[in-house]
Design a protein around this motif. Structure first.
Motif, PDB file in Angstrom:
ATOM      1  N   PHE A  63       0.842  -1.212   0.000  1.00 48.95           N
ATOM      2  CA  PHE A  63       0.000   0.000   0.000  1.00 48.95           C
ATOM      3  C   PHE A  63       0.864   1.244   0.000  1.00 48.95           C
ATOM      4  N   ASN A  79      -4.665   6.684  -0.720  1.00 44.32           N
ATOM      5  CA  ASN A  79      -4.712   8.142  -0.533  1.00 44.32           C
ATOM      6  C   ASN A  79      -4.939   8.869  -1.852  1.00 44.32           C
ATOM      7  N   GLY A 134       2.624   1.559   4.279  1.00 41.48           N
ATOM      8  CA  GLY A 134       2.035   2.382   5.346  1.00 41.48           C
ATOM      9  C   GLY A 134       0.653   1.962   5.819  1.00 41.48           C
TER      10      GLY A 134
HETATM   11  N1  LIG Z   1       0.710   4.814   9.075  1.00 44.66           N
HETATM   12  C1  LIG Z   1       0.044   5.497   8.126  1.00 44.66           C
HETATM   13  N2  LIG Z   1      -1.218   5.934   8.342  1.00 44.66           N
HETATM   14  C2  LIG Z   1      -1.888   6.625   7.399  1.00 44.66           C
HETATM   15  N3  LIG Z   1      -1.405   6.902   6.196  1.00 44.66           N
HETATM   16  C3  LIG Z   1      -0.173   6.490   5.927  1.00 44.66           C
HETATM   17  C4  LIG Z   1       0.627   5.772   6.863  1.00 44.66           C
HETATM   18  N4  LIG Z   1       1.821   5.502   6.302  1.00 44.66           N
HETATM   19  C5  LIG Z   1       1.771   6.009   5.064  1.00 44.66           C
HETATM   20  N5  LIG Z   1       0.587   6.601   4.843  1.00 44.66           N
HETATM   21  C6  LIG Z   1       0.128   7.221   3.613  1.00 44.66           C
HETATM   22  O1  LIG Z   1       0.086   6.193   2.654  1.00 44.66           O
HETATM   23  C7  LIG Z   1       0.534   6.684   1.394  1.00 44.66           C
HETATM   24  C8  LIG Z   1       1.636   5.838   0.910  1.00 44.66           C
HETATM   25  O2  LIG Z   1       2.735   6.006   1.750  1.00 44.66           O
HETATM   26  P1  LIG Z   1       4.072   5.211   1.507  1.00 44.66           P
HETATM   27  O3  LIG Z   1       3.859   3.776   1.864  1.00 44.66           O
HETATM   28  O4  LIG Z   1       5.184   5.900   2.217  1.00 44.66           O
HETATM   29  O5  LIG Z   1       4.179   5.389  -0.084  1.00 44.66           O
HETATM   30  P2  LIG Z   1       5.418   5.344  -1.076  1.00 44.66           P
HETATM   31  O6  LIG Z   1       6.219   4.123  -0.716  1.00 44.66           O
HETATM   32  O7  LIG Z   1       4.772   5.240  -2.415  1.00 44.66           O
HETATM   33  O8  LIG Z   1       6.187   6.612  -0.908  1.00 44.66           O
HETATM   34  C9  LIG Z   1       0.941   8.121   1.571  1.00 44.66           C
HETATM   35  O9  LIG Z   1      -0.082   8.935   1.094  1.00 44.66           O
HETATM   36  C10 LIG Z   1       1.112   8.258   3.093  1.00 44.66           C
HETATM   37  O10 LIG Z   1       0.789   9.548   3.539  1.00 44.66           O
END
Ligand SMILES: Nc1ncnc2c1ncn2[C@@H]1O[C@H](COP(=O)(O)OP(=O)(O)O)[C@@H](O)[C@H]1O
Ligand SMILES: CC(C)(COP(=O)(O)O)[C@@H](O)C(=O)NCCC(=O)O
Ligand SMILES: [K+]
Length: 259
Positions: free
Chosen positions: A130, A155, A222
């Motif tokens: 995700f 998101n 995330g």
């Molecule tokens: N623990 C969390 N709770 C809520 N939203 C999260 C969390 N961790 C990440 N996100 C959201 O999930 C989306 C994907 O995050 P991330 O996994 O870091 O993506 P990527 O690896 O593509 O950069 C982002 O929009 C981030 O803000």
């Protein structure tokens, strides 16, 4: 010590591996203008704050954003005097080459997830990540990435709804108490949460039917733990899967004399 860098389209994560465990995990937003010096100011401040005895000798990078790699390479060279290995580049060996259509540049994050998941679970897996996108990576019996699915991220879908419809507010992703929402925010949260539960369940089932062998489903990224509340979607949730995959690929390159 090994510095593992996982750069996604939304967030960039640094984790320090001492050979046995991760000493810390630092997260910053992904910005392609960020310079090597800016990375170091951020990194060194947090390392000092956490009191981490970080003697970095090696750096490995996986980036779904090609433009940030240049400055991350400079960062590794200038501050740790080391040449990083970059997943997806010719210099970086993979334990198993992907079997996909010729000319396909598989996202390095997917290759890393594949290596990490195979190391822990063996083959016949579906890894659901995700991130900015929601990806499904299929890992064959022998550990090769053989394809998968790319769906819009959670998101991203919420943001698109808010951007495109004048009366729909910005809302956070959460599990709503009921499927039938009785206000706008609850309706949107229901659409996203239960929509993605259905997406993960449906796609996993269809992959299983097409693949025709028992498969384990592993959730990461995330928001995986939120969707774990959508009962029975995953056999396991592993937040550190990408980081673990980076250590596996680094060790493989070391063992095979590529460093
Ligand atoms: N623990 C969390 N709770 C809520 N939203 C999260 C969390 N961790 C990440 N996100 C959201 O999930 C989306 C994907 O995050 P991330 O996994 O870091 O993506 P990527 O690896 O593509 O950069 C982002 O929009 C981030 O803000
Ligand atoms: C699908 C992705 C955008 C996911 O990236 P992320 O959500 O981790 O930022 C990334 O893996 C990518 O750019 N892949 C290239 C195409 C492919 O994997 O087939
Ligand atoms: K990711």
């Amino acid at each position: 010590m090994l510095l593992c860098i996982d750069c996604g389209n939304t967030n960039t994560v640094f984790s320090i591996w001492d050979g046995t465990q991760f000493l810390c995990t630092l997260r910053t937003s992904t910005e392609h203008q960020r310079t090597a010096d800016q990375y170091y100011v951020w990194y060194s401040t947090l390392i000092e704050h956490h009191g981490i005895p970080a003697d970095i000798t090696d750096v490995i990078i996986s980036s779904t954003v090609p433009r940030v790699v240049f400055n991350l390479r400079v960062f590794a060279d200038r501050y740790f005097n080391t040449r990083p290995i970059v997943v997806g580049k010719a210099e970086c060996l993979l334990p198993h080459d992907p079997r996909v259509d010729e000319g396909t540049a598989v996202g390095p994050d997917r290759l890393v997830n594949t290596a990490g998941a195979f190391d822990r679970h063996g083959g016949n897996l579906i890894v659901v990540d995700f991130g900015t996108a929601t990806t499904f990576d299929v890992v064959a019996e022998d550990g090769a990435y053989i394809g998968g699915v790319i769906a819009p991220g959670v998101n991203l879908s919420l943001e698109a709804l808010h951007m495109a419809a004048a009366a729909l507010p910005h809302v956070d992703v959460t599990k709503p108490p009921a499927v039938i929402g009785t206000n706008t925010v609850a309706c949107m949260q229901s659409g996203i949460f239960w929509g993605y539960v259905g997406l993960v369940r449906g796609i996993s089932e269809q992959i299983r039917a097409e693949y025709d062998k028992p498969m384990k489903v592993i959730g990461t990224g995330g928001l995986a733990s939120l969707f774990a509340q959508g009962d029975g979607l995953f056999d396991t949730i592993e937040d550190d899967l990408t980081m673990h995959g980076l250590t596996v690929i680094h060790a493989y390159n070391e063992e095979n004399g590529a460093l």
